[in-house]
Design an enzyme around this catalytic site. Sequence first.
Site, PDB file in Angstrom:
ATOM      1  CG  PHE A 474      -1.943  -1.427   1.266  1.00  0.00           C
ATOM      2  CD1 PHE A 474      -2.998  -1.084   0.155  1.00  0.00           C
ATOM      3  CD2 PHE A 474      -1.596  -2.064   2.572  1.00  0.00           C
ATOM      4  CE1 PHE A 474      -4.179  -2.398   0.538  1.00  0.00           C
ATOM      5  CE2 PHE A 474      -2.529  -3.306   1.533  1.00  0.00           C
ATOM      6  CZ  PHE A 474      -3.788  -3.845   0.882  1.00  0.00           C
ATOM      7  CG  HIS A 475       3.999   2.133   1.139  1.00  0.00           C
ATOM      8  ND1 HIS A 475       5.687   0.793   0.983  1.00  0.00           N
ATOM      9  CD2 HIS A 475       3.427   1.550   2.093  1.00  0.00           C
ATOM     10  CE1 HIS A 475       5.218   0.332   2.941  1.00  0.00           C
ATOM     11  NE2 HIS A 475       4.141   1.597   3.041  1.00  0.00           N
ATOM     12  N   PRO A 476       1.855   3.449  -3.081  1.00  0.00           N
ATOM     13  CG  PRO A 476      -0.316   3.514  -3.890  1.00  0.00           C
ATOM     14  CD  PRO A 476       0.518   3.047  -2.593  1.00  0.00           C
TER      15      PRO A 476
END
Length: 567
Positions: A474-476
Amino acid sequence: MSQEFDYIIVGAGSAGNTLATRLTEDEGVTVLLLEAGGPDYRFDFRTQMPAALAFPLQGRRYNWAYETDPEPHMDGRRMECGRGKGLGGSSLINGMCYIRGNAMDYDGWAKLPGLEDWSYLDCLPYFRKAETRDIGPNDYHGGDGPVSVTTPKAGNNPLFHAMVEAGVQAGYPRTEDLNGYQQEGFGPMDRTVTPNGRRASTARGYLDVAKKRSTLTIVTHALTDKVLFEGKRAVGVRYLVGAAEERVEARARKEVIVCSGAIASPQLLQRSGVGPAKLLESLDIPVVHDLPGVGENLQDHLELYLQYACTQPVSLYPSLLWYNQPAIGAEWLFNGTGIGASNQFEAGGFIRTRPEFEWPNIQYHFLPVAINYNGSNGVKEHGFQAHMGSMRSPSRGRVQVKSKDPRQHPSILFNYMATEQDWQEFRDGIRLTREIMQQPALDAFRGREISPGIEVQTDEQLDKFIREHAETAFHPSCSCKMGTDDMAVVDGEGRVHGMQGLRVVDASIMPIITTGNLNAPTIMMAEKIADKIRGRQPLPRSKAPYYVAGDAPVKGKAMRDVSAVAQ
């Protein structure tokens, strides 16, 4: 209906709330802060209890719940891309891991043309400005900032200490502070949690102060349709309010600042006519400015879980049982203590897998239970796991708007695992993790390997496991990158190239993803750019020393050699 403000900020997340708070510190400066989600309800345990971090990802109240297009190197899986929706943005639903990245990340940025003032020593004062660490300030940490940072305490789960000790026994450094002098190695992990055990989102830390100011107007359930332009100047926005979707226009006297995150920021720019001309023309979107990099260069962290049975009854497995949860909730609610008051990511580390990496390329989060990040597939016995993921994949993806409709999710493709380096890093990472987990420190706790399973050994078997089980961290990021090259979207102050009165400030403007979780870097970037917008002198450069591996070996001799990496 029309309104006028000095600044309009689109997105009340990690960056937007920071900017709204800092800009309204100046007397008479008016700000409109628009948020598509709702308030951060303080009595909703799903977002306020640290241990409940999986719950917001399971619904759509607080989560945009994006999905990728079929990922070509991951068996065509459509993969999760959760993003926060509500005051606080993704800081309202994230894992609360306070990790800043490696000093070399920022020194790498500063080598890019136009980003010379983004070196680590330029950024460190802004990390400190944002932070209040519970054990007090030092050269690396702040003592009076809006973000509450909590350190692990004595008496926490013994598995945290055993996993760190196992990493050291495997030949890696021990570090007392993953955000201090030396990131590389294994040690305790800080978290964004208040002293009374509540999630320290930017809504709590920043907006609780700023919302008392008459110069700040916050509108929730406001979905921004498009940025409005006169020629190449941004002059306002049009947004839809509430279930009735009333269309409202607001004017910006100075700037429109897009803080919608690495998925929604490029989507909004494209929908407004700023982006690759061919894409916009194919959707009958009038081209305001042909900017080919908008939505390109998309990056993320991918991770795997290595899970083990625990032979002693010390894991968090009992807390997953429904009949134990009321007592856990009551202790958290009334005392702010207990299992509920921690995100349970209290130890971790960073390692280099091969000498060619100048700084760590693998991150670990240790968790004293065996379960998926989103709360699914919990192992029905005592267990523990290591989250292991590569940090700076060469793979690049993209975000593309699919229509003029602001309610339609964009096309997202991360293009995970597109290079041989990706596969090599994950194979190495799994084998090195197994070596760590076989060290004497875990002998008292380690049972069988649940996942991947000891039968998974060859490159082909590992690759199959990776394709089937790797998940987003969850690190775009990086989809509106800073820089001066043809694919850069903004300059070093977040100003959109070729436009006036328009900025982007969020994780999308990172040129290259950082080594670790992204919430702390995003807040830092907003703090730094806030000073630019306000015309203030930058904070003085830090003089704190920091670790550079140089010729140091990747690891020393393991206490127990299990021939981890096949040569």
